[in-house]
Motif scaffolding. Structure first.
Motif, PDB file in Angstrom:
ATOM      1  N   SER A  34     104.057 -53.388  19.043  1.00 25.95           N
ATOM      2  CA  SER A  34     103.363 -52.836  17.660  1.00 25.95           C
ATOM      3  C   SER A  34     104.617 -52.269  17.056  1.00 25.95           C
ATOM      4  O   SER A  34     104.663 -52.390  15.571  1.00 25.95           O
ATOM      5  N   LEU A  35     105.270 -51.481  17.772  1.00 23.23           N
ATOM      6  CA  LEU A  35     106.651 -50.866  17.177  1.00 23.23           C
ATOM      7  C   LEU A  35     107.558 -51.542  16.825  1.00 23.23           C
ATOM      8  O   LEU A  35     108.154 -51.172  15.465  1.00 23.23           O
ATOM      9  N   ILE A  36     107.837 -52.614  17.429  1.00 24.16           N
ATOM     10  CA  ILE A  36     108.893 -53.780  16.832  1.00 24.16           C
ATOM     11  C   ILE A  36     108.127 -54.312  15.725  1.00 24.16           C
ATOM     12  O   ILE A  36     109.081 -54.544  14.719  1.00 24.16           O
ATOM     13  N   GLU A  37     107.059 -54.656  15.608  1.00 25.03           N
ATOM     14  CA  GLU A  37     106.404 -55.634  14.548  1.00 25.03           C
ATOM     15  C   GLU A  37     106.509 -54.445  13.232  1.00 25.03           C
ATOM     16  O   GLU A  37     107.097 -55.065  12.046  1.00 25.03           O
ATOM     17  N   THR A  38     106.373 -53.217  13.353  1.00 23.37           N
ATOM     18  CA  THR A  38     106.090 -52.309  12.210  1.00 23.37           C
ATOM     19  C   THR A  38     107.624 -52.086  11.703  1.00 23.37           C
ATOM     20  O   THR A  38     107.931 -52.086  10.552  1.00 23.37           O
ATOM     21  N   GLY A  39     108.656 -52.007  12.814  1.00 23.72           N
ATOM     22  CA  GLY A  39     110.033 -51.804  12.247  1.00 23.72           C
ATOM     23  C   GLY A  39     110.663 -52.976  11.735  1.00 23.72           C
ATOM     24  O   GLY A  39     111.326 -52.841  10.628  1.00 23.72           O
ATOM     25  N   ALA A  40     110.235 -54.356  12.241  1.00 22.24           N
ATOM     26  CA  ALA A  40     110.488 -55.618  11.763  1.00 22.24           C
ATOM     27  C   ALA A  40     109.931 -55.738  10.265  1.00 22.24           C
ATOM     28  O   ALA A  40     110.815 -56.033   9.197  1.00 22.24           O
ATOM     29  N   GLN A  41     108.859 -55.196   9.838  1.00 24.33           N
ATOM     30  CA  GLN A  41     108.221 -55.607   8.579  1.00 24.33           C
ATOM     31  C   GLN A  41     108.752 -54.486   7.681  1.00 24.33           C
ATOM     32  O   GLN A  41     108.962 -54.873   6.409  1.00 24.33           O
ATOM     33  N   ALA A  42     109.074 -53.380   8.212  1.00 22.96           N
ATOM     34  CA  ALA A  42     109.474 -52.078   7.118  1.00 22.96           C
ATOM     35  C   ALA A  42     110.927 -52.109   7.248  1.00 22.96           C
ATOM     36  O   ALA A  42     111.519 -51.274   6.345  1.00 22.96           O
ATOM     37  N   LYS A  43     111.558 -52.869   7.882  1.00 25.25           N
ATOM     38  CA  LYS A  43     113.159 -53.064   7.974  1.00 25.25           C
ATOM     39  C   LYS A  43     113.749 -51.564   8.628  1.00 25.25           C
ATOM     40  O   LYS A  43     114.588 -50.970   7.843  1.00 25.25           O
ATOM     41  N   GLU A  44     112.721 -50.989   9.428  1.00 27.81           N
ATOM     42  CA  GLU A  44     113.472 -49.786   9.941  1.00 27.81           C
ATOM     43  C   GLU A  44     114.003 -49.797  11.389  1.00 27.81           C
ATOM     44  O   GLU A  44     113.258 -50.178  12.284  1.00 27.81           O
ATOM     45  N   VAL A  45     115.337 -49.799  11.439  1.00 26.88           N
ATOM     46  CA  VAL A  45     115.909 -49.864  12.797  1.00 26.88           C
ATOM     47  C   VAL A  45     115.685 -49.002  13.685  1.00 26.88           C
ATOM     48  O   VAL A  45     115.492 -49.090  14.897  1.00 26.88           O
ATOM     49  N   ARG A  46     115.345 -47.687  13.135  1.00 30.44           N
ATOM     50  CA  ARG A  46     115.091 -46.832  14.126  1.00 30.44           C
ATOM     51  C   ARG A  46     113.691 -46.943  14.982  1.00 30.44           C
ATOM     52  O   ARG A  46     113.896 -46.286  16.115  1.00 30.44           O
ATOM     53  N   ARG A  47     113.093 -47.559  14.441  1.00 30.83           N
ATOM     54  CA  ARG A  47     111.844 -47.965  15.217  1.00 30.83           C
ATOM     55  C   ARG A  47     112.113 -49.047  16.507  1.00 30.83           C
ATOM     56  O   ARG A  47     111.642 -49.017  17.666  1.00 30.83           O
ATOM     57  N   ILE A  48     113.028 -50.067  16.091  1.00 32.27           N
ATOM     58  CA  ILE A  48     113.267 -50.954  17.171  1.00 32.27           C
ATOM     59  C   ILE A  48     114.236 -50.057  18.201  1.00 32.27           C
ATOM     60  O   ILE A  48     114.297 -50.496  19.475  1.00 32.27           O
ATOM     61  N   VAL A  49     115.127 -49.135  17.813  1.00 34.24           N
ATOM     62  CA  VAL A  49     115.978 -48.372  18.583  1.00 34.24           C
ATOM     63  C   VAL A  49     114.945 -47.561  19.662  1.00 34.24           C
ATOM     64  O   VAL A  49     115.256 -47.583  20.792  1.00 34.24           O
ATOM     65  N   ARG A  50     113.788 -46.965  19.179  1.00 32.27           N
ATOM     66  CA  ARG A  50     113.035 -46.315  20.029  1.00 32.27           C
ATOM     67  C   ARG A  50     112.231 -47.208  20.855  1.00 32.27           C
ATOM     68  O   ARG A  50     112.043 -46.886  22.132  1.00 32.27           O
ATOM     69  N   ALA A  51     111.904 -48.453  20.541  1.00 36.63           N
ATOM     70  CA  ALA A  51     111.246 -49.423  21.515  1.00 36.63           C
ATOM     71  C   ALA A  51     112.306 -49.862  22.504  1.00 36.63           C
ATOM     72  O   ALA A  51     111.674 -49.935  23.634  1.00 36.63           O
ATOM     73  N   VAL A  52     113.438 -50.137  22.308  1.00 33.91           N
ATOM     74  CA  VAL A  52     114.422 -50.376  23.308  1.00 33.91           C
ATOM     75  C   VAL A  52     114.454 -49.275  24.287  1.00 33.91           C
ATOM     76  O   VAL A  52     114.534 -49.355  25.405  1.00 33.91           O
ATOM     77  N   ARG A  53     114.597 -47.933  23.779  1.00 32.78           N
ATOM     78  CA  ARG A  53     114.606 -46.814  24.550  1.00 32.78           C
ATOM     79  C   ARG A  53     113.366 -46.603  25.510  1.00 32.78           C
ATOM     80  O   ARG A  53     113.591 -46.493  26.625  1.00 32.78           O
ATOM     81  N   LEU A  54     112.427 -47.003  24.962  1.00 31.91           N
ATOM     82  CA  LEU A  54     111.061 -46.908  25.839  1.00 31.91           C
ATOM     83  C   LEU A  54     111.064 -47.841  26.805  1.00 31.91           C
ATOM     84  O   LEU A  54     110.326 -47.650  27.967  1.00 31.91           O
ATOM     85  N   THR A  55     111.405 -49.185  26.559  1.00 34.17           N
ATOM     86  CA  THR A  55     111.566 -50.194  27.584  1.00 34.17           C
ATOM     87  C   THR A  55     112.351 -49.791  28.751  1.00 34.17           C
ATOM     88  O   THR A  55     112.068 -50.067  29.790  1.00 34.17           O
ATOM     89  N   MET A  56     113.669 -48.947  28.232  1.00 38.69           N
ATOM     90  CA  MET A  56     114.238 -48.739  29.682  1.00 38.69           C
ATOM     91  C   MET A  56     113.622 -47.623  30.463  1.00 38.69           C
ATOM     92  O   MET A  56     114.002 -47.800  31.671  1.00 38.69           O
ATOM     93  N   MET A  57     112.865 -47.128  29.902  1.00 39.39           N
ATOM     94  CA  MET A  57     111.983 -45.923  30.720  1.00 39.39           C
ATOM     95  C   MET A  57     111.078 -46.759  31.503  1.00 39.39           C
ATOM     96  O   MET A  57     110.565 -46.046  32.402  1.00 39.39           O
ATOM     97  N   LEU A  58     110.673 -47.757  31.149  1.00 33.73           N
ATOM     98  CA  LEU A  58     109.430 -48.536  31.762  1.00 33.73           C
ATOM     99  C   LEU A  58     109.965 -49.645  32.781  1.00 33.73           C
ATOM    100  O   LEU A  58     109.161 -50.071  33.479  1.00 33.73           O
ATOM    101  N   ARG A  59     111.239 -49.766  32.898  1.00 37.01           N
ATOM    102  CA  ARG A  59     111.864 -51.012  33.506  1.00 37.01           C
ATOM    103  C   ARG A  59     111.504 -51.026  35.062  1.00 37.01           C
ATOM    104  O   ARG A  59     111.229 -51.759  35.826  1.00 37.01           O
TER     105      ARG A  59
END
Length: 302
Positions: A34-59
């Protein structure tokens, strides 16, 4: 006797309630989607950065069953990308299934998956394969992700693409086939330059320098570095890597003063958690110190 039974029932009930209150890994992945979808629609790269960071915490919590359920949730059913990514995953055992996996099957999957989510799914599967030490399959998956990236030109993808570039090179390095992808990395670097993907340029330049230095091709590394387009660093990690590689090149070229400055700057700017990287910087700094013969340059200053 009755009191003991009642206590056990109350304890079991409290445990079930507390476990249900904690979000599962699958739920976390859905929130990231959902964070990636929101970031893609709003063109906010910081949301994508946060999504990747959260993924690394879940790996460390990623399981085949969880990833399979997540792919079915975000990707179009019957699509080629879903079939391809699912083929890399082992069939999950029943005991590995999360509590909410069955619930995810009831919810309808996304009808049209956006490119950002497709690229993210490649990243998720690739991380899982690497952590499972299935390097040959990870290499195939990384190559497929790069082929998909060539057809996507969206700025919201750049952050995820930079991670895929790194793991693409990493999988080939793990399988001792790093020389095979040098031409591909050069082509990707040119593509990133044309698309003005500065984070991709930084990442790919460092990967190319690492590729050349891995085979002691210092002249070619310096030639590439000198001709690379200049831009302001957007990632501190990539900038530290660049300074480290520059220090190694300058050391071999007998430019010890410049090498010392690059290695010192890389060690200072590196995150405290990057202990291995700082050790490498210190090792090369010691070599430069010995070559310079500076008795007053103390190792503790590094």
């Amino acid at each position: 006797m009755t009191a003991d039974v009642e206590m056990k029932e109350v304890q079991a009930l409290s445990n079930s309630v507390s476990s249900a209150a904690v979000p599962s890994t699958l739920q976390h992945l859905k929130e990231i989607a959902s964070l990636i979808e929101t970031g893609a629609q709003a063109k906010e790269v910081r949301r994508i950065v946060r999504a990747v960071r959260l993924t690394m915490m879940l790996r460390r919590k990623l399981r085949a069953s969880v990833i399979s359920a997540f792919l079915g949730h975000v990707l179009t059913p019957g699509s080629e990308v879903l079939a391809k990514l699912s083929s890399y995953l082992p069939k999950p055992d029943e005991h590995e299934m999360d509590v909410d996996t069955a619930a995810s099957a009831v919810q309808g999957p996304a009808k049209h998956s956006i490119p950002e989510l497709e690229i993210y799914c490649y990243l998720l599967v690739l991380i899982f394969l690497i952590d499972q030490k299935r390097y040959d399959e990870a290499k195939v998956c990384s190559s497929a992700s790069i082929a998909r990236l060539r057809n996507v030109n969206r700025r919201a993808v750049d952050v995820i693409a930079a991670r895929l570039y790194f793991y693409y090179s990493f999988t080939y390095e793990l399988t001792n086939n790093l020389a095979e992808i040098r031409g591909t990395l050069l082509a990707l670097h040119r593509m990133a330059t044309l698309r003005r993907d500065e984070l991709g340029q930084e990442t790919l330049l460092n990967l190319l320098l690492r590729n050349y230095l891995h085979y002691n091709l210092y002249d070619q590394a310096e030639k590439l570095r000198s001709k690379a387009p200049r831009f302001e660093a957007h990632s501190n990690q990539q900038f530290c890597r660049y300074l480290f590689y520059l220090g190694k090149i300058r050391t071999i070229q007998l430019e010890y003063t410049d090498a010392k400055e690059s290695l010192l700057q890389a060690a200072r700017k590196a995150p405290v958690a990057a202990r291995g990287f700082r050790i490498q910087c210190n090792k090369w700094a010691v070599i430069v110190r010995l070559l310079l013969g500076c008795a007053d340059w103390r190792f503790g200053a590094i």
